[in-house]
Design an enzyme around this catalytic site. Structure first.
Site, PDB file in Angstrom:
ATOM      1  N   TYR A 123       0.833  -1.215   0.000  1.00  0.00           N
ATOM      2  CA  TYR A 123       0.000   0.000   0.000  1.00  0.00           C
ATOM      3  C   TYR A 123       0.859   1.252   0.000  1.00  0.00           C
ATOM      4  O   TYR A 123       0.711   2.136  -0.859  1.00  0.00           O
ATOM      5  CB  TYR A 123      -0.941   0.006   1.224  1.00  0.00           C
ATOM      6  CG  TYR A 123      -1.492   1.377   1.534  1.00  0.00           C
ATOM      7  CD1 TYR A 123      -2.430   1.985   0.706  1.00  0.00           C
ATOM      8  CD2 TYR A 123      -1.049   2.094   2.661  1.00  0.00           C
ATOM      9  CE1 TYR A 123      -2.916   3.265   0.974  1.00  0.00           C
ATOM     10  CE2 TYR A 123      -1.535   3.365   2.940  1.00  0.00           C
ATOM     11  CZ  TYR A 123      -2.467   3.945   2.093  1.00  0.00           C
ATOM     12  OH  TYR A 123      -2.939   5.208   2.359  1.00  0.00           O
TER      13      TYR A 123
ATOM     14  N   LYS B 294       1.421   4.287  -2.814  1.00  0.00           N
ATOM     15  CA  LYS B 294       1.182   5.716  -2.560  1.00  0.00           C
ATOM     16  C   LYS B 294       2.460   6.525  -2.822  1.00  0.00           C
ATOM     17  O   LYS B 294       2.406   7.631  -3.363  1.00  0.00           O
ATOM     18  CB  LYS B 294       0.710   5.937  -1.118  1.00  0.00           C
ATOM     19  CG  LYS B 294      -0.669   5.395  -0.793  1.00  0.00           C
ATOM     20  CD  LYS B 294      -1.794   6.076  -1.560  1.00  0.00           C
ATOM     21  CE  LYS B 294      -2.043   7.500  -1.138  1.00  0.00           C
ATOM     22  NZ  LYS B 294      -3.245   8.077  -1.808  1.00  0.00           N
TER      23      LYS B 294
HETATM   24  P1  NAD Z   1     -11.394   4.549   1.506  1.00  0.00           P
HETATM   25  O1  NAD Z   1     -10.873   3.183   1.195  1.00  0.00           O
HETATM   26  O2  NAD Z   1     -12.373   4.723   2.605  1.00  0.00           O
HETATM   27  O3  NAD Z   1     -12.053   5.192   0.189  1.00  0.00           O
HETATM   28  C1  NAD Z   1     -11.479   5.077  -1.064  1.00  0.00           C
HETATM   29  C2  NAD Z   1     -12.522   5.487  -2.103  1.00  0.00           C
HETATM   30  O4  NAD Z   1     -11.897   5.409  -3.408  1.00  0.00           O
HETATM   31  C3  NAD Z   1     -13.750   4.569  -2.134  1.00  0.00           C
HETATM   32  O5  NAD Z   1     -14.933   5.339  -2.177  1.00  0.00           O
HETATM   33  C4  NAD Z   1     -13.558   3.780  -3.433  1.00  0.00           C
HETATM   34  O6  NAD Z   1     -14.789   3.380  -4.016  1.00  0.00           O
HETATM   35  C5  NAD Z   1     -12.809   4.774  -4.299  1.00  0.00           C
HETATM   36  N1  NAD Z   1     -12.049   4.126  -5.370  1.00  0.00           N
HETATM   37  C6  NAD Z   1     -11.212   3.060  -5.275  1.00  0.00           C
HETATM   38  N2  NAD Z   1     -10.740   2.726  -6.478  1.00  0.00           N
HETATM   39  C7  NAD Z   1     -11.250   3.621  -7.376  1.00  0.00           C
HETATM   40  C8  NAD Z   1     -11.123   3.799  -8.781  1.00  0.00           C
HETATM   41  N3  NAD Z   1     -10.366   2.977  -9.514  1.00  0.00           N
HETATM   42  N4  NAD Z   1     -11.794   4.810  -9.374  1.00  0.00           N
HETATM   43  C9  NAD Z   1     -12.597   5.635  -8.618  1.00  0.00           C
HETATM   44  N5  NAD Z   1     -12.761   5.496  -7.291  1.00  0.00           N
HETATM   45  C10 NAD Z   1     -12.096   4.511  -6.666  1.00  0.00           C
HETATM   46  O7  NAD Z   1     -10.093   5.425   1.750  1.00  0.00           O
HETATM   47  P2  NAD Z   1      -9.857   6.638   2.768  1.00  0.00           P
HETATM   48  O8  NAD Z   1      -9.439   6.086   4.061  1.00  0.00           O
HETATM   49  O9  NAD Z   1     -11.002   7.552   2.668  1.00  0.00           O
HETATM   50  O10 NAD Z   1      -8.566   7.308   2.095  1.00  0.00           O
HETATM   51  C11 NAD Z   1      -8.721   8.298   1.084  1.00  0.00           C
HETATM   52  C12 NAD Z   1      -7.341   8.771   0.655  1.00  0.00           C
HETATM   53  O11 NAD Z   1      -6.650   9.328   1.783  1.00  0.00           O
HETATM   54  C13 NAD Z   1      -6.449   7.649   0.123  1.00  0.00           C
HETATM   55  O12 NAD Z   1      -5.726   8.151  -0.967  1.00  0.00           O
HETATM   56  C14 NAD Z   1      -5.526   7.328   1.297  1.00  0.00           C
HETATM   57  O13 NAD Z   1      -4.281   6.851   0.830  1.00  0.00           O
HETATM   58  C15 NAD Z   1      -5.393   8.689   1.944  1.00  0.00           C
HETATM   59  N6  NAD Z   1      -5.115   8.690   3.395  1.00  0.00           N
HETATM   60  C16 NAD Z   1      -5.892   7.957   4.247  1.00  0.00           C
HETATM   61  C17 NAD Z   1      -5.652   8.047   5.629  1.00  0.00           C
HETATM   62  C18 NAD Z   1      -6.518   7.276   6.602  1.00  0.00           C
HETATM   63  O14 NAD Z   1      -6.236   7.283   7.815  1.00  0.00           O
HETATM   64  N7  NAD Z   1      -7.595   6.615   6.190  1.00  0.00           N
HETATM   65  C19 NAD Z   1      -4.639   8.856   6.118  1.00  0.00           C
HETATM   66  C20 NAD Z   1      -3.855   9.571   5.203  1.00  0.00           C
HETATM   67  C21 NAD Z   1      -4.119   9.498   3.857  1.00  0.00           C
HETATM   68  O1  DAU Z   2      -1.066   6.593   8.576  1.00  0.00           O
HETATM   69  C1  DAU Z   2      -2.019   6.790   7.578  1.00  0.00           C
HETATM   70  C2  DAU Z   2      -2.604   5.450   7.170  1.00  0.00           C
HETATM   71  O2  DAU Z   2      -3.441   5.030   8.254  1.00  0.00           O
HETATM   72  C3  DAU Z   2      -3.399   5.526   5.885  1.00  0.00           C
HETATM   73  O3  DAU Z   2      -2.529   5.847   4.833  1.00  0.00           O
HETATM   74  C4  DAU Z   2      -4.098   4.195   5.590  1.00  0.00           C
HETATM   75  O4  DAU Z   2      -4.919   4.314   4.449  1.00  0.00           O
HETATM   76  C5  DAU Z   2      -4.965   3.846   6.795  1.00  0.00           C
HETATM   77  O5  DAU Z   2      -5.591   2.599   6.593  1.00  0.00           O
HETATM   78  C6  DAU Z   2      -4.118   3.811   8.056  1.00  0.00           C
HETATM   79  O6  DAU Z   2      -3.171   2.721   8.018  1.00  0.00           O
HETATM   80  P1  DAU Z   2      -2.839   1.837   9.304  1.00  0.00           P
HETATM   81  O7  DAU Z   2      -2.300   0.543   8.860  1.00  0.00           O
HETATM   82  O8  DAU Z   2      -2.061   2.619  10.295  1.00  0.00           O
HETATM   83  O9  DAU Z   2      -4.344   1.686   9.892  1.00  0.00           O
HETATM   84  P2  DAU Z   2      -5.150   0.429  10.493  1.00  0.00           P
HETATM   85  O10 DAU Z   2      -6.408   0.976  11.072  1.00  0.00           O
HETATM   86  O11 DAU Z   2      -5.234  -0.693   9.524  1.00  0.00           O
HETATM   87  O12 DAU Z   2      -4.198  -0.024  11.690  1.00  0.00           O
HETATM   88  C7  DAU Z   2      -3.838   0.871  12.738  1.00  0.00           C
HETATM   89  C8  DAU Z   2      -2.896   0.129  13.680  1.00  0.00           C
HETATM   90  O13 DAU Z   2      -3.635  -0.889  14.366  1.00  0.00           O
HETATM   91  C9  DAU Z   2      -1.749  -0.587  12.968  1.00  0.00           C
HETATM   92  O14 DAU Z   2      -0.587  -0.528  13.803  1.00  0.00           O
HETATM   93  C10 DAU Z   2      -2.241  -2.031  12.870  1.00  0.00           C
HETATM   94  C11 DAU Z   2      -3.098  -2.196  14.102  1.00  0.00           C
HETATM   95  N1  DAU Z   2      -4.252  -3.112  13.981  1.00  0.00           N
HETATM   96  C12 DAU Z   2      -5.104  -2.927  12.932  1.00  0.00           C
HETATM   97  C13 DAU Z   2      -6.213  -3.735  12.769  1.00  0.00           C
HETATM   98  C14 DAU Z   2      -7.147  -3.561  11.592  1.00  0.00           C
HETATM   99  C15 DAU Z   2      -4.488  -4.075  14.932  1.00  0.00           C
HETATM  100  O15 DAU Z   2      -3.728  -4.223  15.925  1.00  0.00           O
HETATM  101  N2  DAU Z   2      -5.594  -4.878  14.795  1.00  0.00           N
HETATM  102  C16 DAU Z   2      -6.456  -4.761  13.744  1.00  0.00           C
HETATM  103  O16 DAU Z   2      -7.434  -5.551  13.672  1.00  0.00           O
END
Ligand code: NAD
Ligand code: DAU
Length: 355
Positions: free
Chosen positions: A161, A165
């Site tokens: 992942y 990115k």
């Molecule tokens: P998410 O998985 O909740 O949402 C992703 C969205 O993208 C979904 O609605 C999905 O349908 C759409 N998508 C996927 N493939 C696609 C395609 N080919 N064409 C059009 N749409 C498509 O993700 P999120 O957690 O909302 O993350 C959004 C962005 O922010 C991502 O780029 C992620 O890397 C970044 N980001 C996330 C976090 C986090 O904590 N979740 C933190 C920092 C950055």
């Molecule tokens: O830091 C930003 C990132 O945060 C984003 O770029 C990603 O899209 C987002 O998914 C998130 O990634 P993480 O891997 O940090 O998030 P996640 O919620 O999957 O996990 C958070 C932490 O918790 C990580 O150390 C793994 C741990 N974990 C996660 C899950 C799902 C557990 O211990 N148990 C679990 O079941």
């Protein structure tokens, strides 16, 4: 502070996901008259129910489609006279990238390149344009017990992942250097808040506690993440879009580091109170499981550039944000049941056994 770039029409990709939908819900009320076109293919992570607040707004348009579809992107940019792309669409879950990396490369790398190329050509006939790449602190890799990621920290992604990115971020950089294409790149820490898909740590724990299911904590539970409310992230993106100098990178974070086990304990305790369970009852569900492969130990963001140059600071304290988030999940059980019932169900059963 003077707002410099005020777009009249923006393309939001991935606007039906967690952060994209929160961004649209935040941006539209504050920017009346600005057209918002949401391009989303609606994977398991996309849900139009996240956007009921803007449905019916004449400035809003949803298009179901793929960011890898160049002709579709070109058509939308032209017909909607788009002045900015805010690019959220991605495959976002680290665990899924470990078991199936290919779709991450397709969506996150090829999808970004498709958007960049179509936008670059379109921008040649648009007086002012911005392409904002929404990225992650994970591109910097992992920290030891000390220090912070700054915008100068070398990229060292460890999961498929984060590698995808980082690849996208490098393409964004290349488009700026090669074509002087006006890009902006944000790198945010872990978000939490409403509409967070319950495969990620906080909403998964809430969901499993509700169902009295085991709470899987990876490894020793001492990995550290730096949590920011999704509404603070949305406000930061708006600020970077309007005020950021093209070519710049901005870290986004709220100085809010937590060990995973401490977050899980906190969520357990807050839900003991709310569900009328005895103190410590939910903690009894915690189950330490095999560690995530290549599990990054610690993330911590230095967001001082964003504060210094653009005046952004988070509005939420974690205490308020996490309590509100838990209450949101309790009040939106229907939403949770709907999103876990589709293709996610199979994934969940593979990970955590029968429900
Ligand atoms: P998410 O998985 O909740 O949402 C992703 C969205 O993208 C979904 O609605 C999905 O349908 C759409 N998508 C996927 N493939 C696609 C395609 N080919 N064409 C059009 N749409 C498509 O993700 P999120 O957690 O909302 O993350 C959004 C962005 O922010 C991502 O780029 C992620 O890397 C970044 N980001 C996330 C976090 C986090 O904590 N979740 C933190 C920092 C950055
Ligand atoms: O830091 C930003 C990132 O945060 C984003 O770029 C990603 O899209 C987002 O998914 C998130 O990634 P993480 O891997 O940090 O998030 P996640 O919620 O999957 O996990 C958070 C932490 O918790 C990580 O150390 C793994 C741990 N974990 C996660 C899950 C799902 C557990 O211990 N148990 C679990 O079941």
């Amino acid at each position: 502070m003077q707002e410099k770039f005020i777009p009249t029409s923006i393309l939001v990709t991935g606007g039906a996901g967690f952060i994209g939908s929160n961004f649209i819900n935040h941006f539209m009320p504050g920017n009346p008259g600005c057209r918002v076109v949401n391009l989303d293919i609606l994977t398991y992570a996309g849900n139009l129910k996240n956007l009921t607040g803007v449905e019916g707004n004449p400035d809003y348009r949803f298009v179901k489609g793929d960011i890898c579809d160049g002709p579709l992107v070109e058509k939308l940019l032209a017909e909607e006279r788009i002045e900015a792309v805010v690019h959220f669409a991605a495959e976002s879950h680290v665990d899924r990238s470990i078991t199936g990396p290919e779709i991450f490369v397709r969506t996150n790398v090829l999808g970004t390149q498709t958007l960049l190329e179509a936008s670059r050509l379109h921008a040649q006939n648009t007086p002012e344009f911005r392409f904002l790449q929404v990225s992650t602190d994970e591109v910097y890799g992992s920290l030891g017990p000390e220090g912070y990621f700054t915008e100068e920290t070398p990229l060292a992604p460890n999961s498929p992942y984060s590698a995808s990115k980082a690849g996208a971020d490098l393409l964004v950089r290349a488009y700026h250097e090669t074509y002087q294409f006006p890009t902006l790149n944000t790198r945010c820490s872990n978000n939490y808040g409403p509409y967070h898909f319950p495969e990620k740590l906080i909403p998964l724990m809430i969901h499993n506690i509700m169902k009295r299911r085991p709470l899987p904590v990876y490894g020793d539970g001492l990995n550290v993440r730096d949590w920011l409310h999704v509404k603070d992230h949305s406000a930061a993106i708006e600020r970077v879009l309007k005020l950021g100098k093209p070519g710049e990178i901005f870290n986004i974070g709220g100085n809010n580091e937590w060990k995973n086990i401490d977050i899980v304990n906190l969520v357990c305790d807050l839900l003991d109170q709310r569900l009328g369970r005895s103190p410590g009852e939910n903690r009894g569900l915690i189950t330490f499981v095999k560690d995530r492969a290549g599990h990054d130990r610690r993330y911590a963001i230095d967001a001082s550039k964003l504060k210094r140059e653009l005046g952004w600071e988070p509005a939420y304290t974690f205490e308020v944000g996490i309590a509100e988030t838990i209450d949101w999940y309790l009040a939106h059980q229907e939403w949770v049941e709907e999103v876990v019932s589709g293709s996610y169900r199979e994934y969940y059963e593979r990970q955590y056994g029968e429900r």
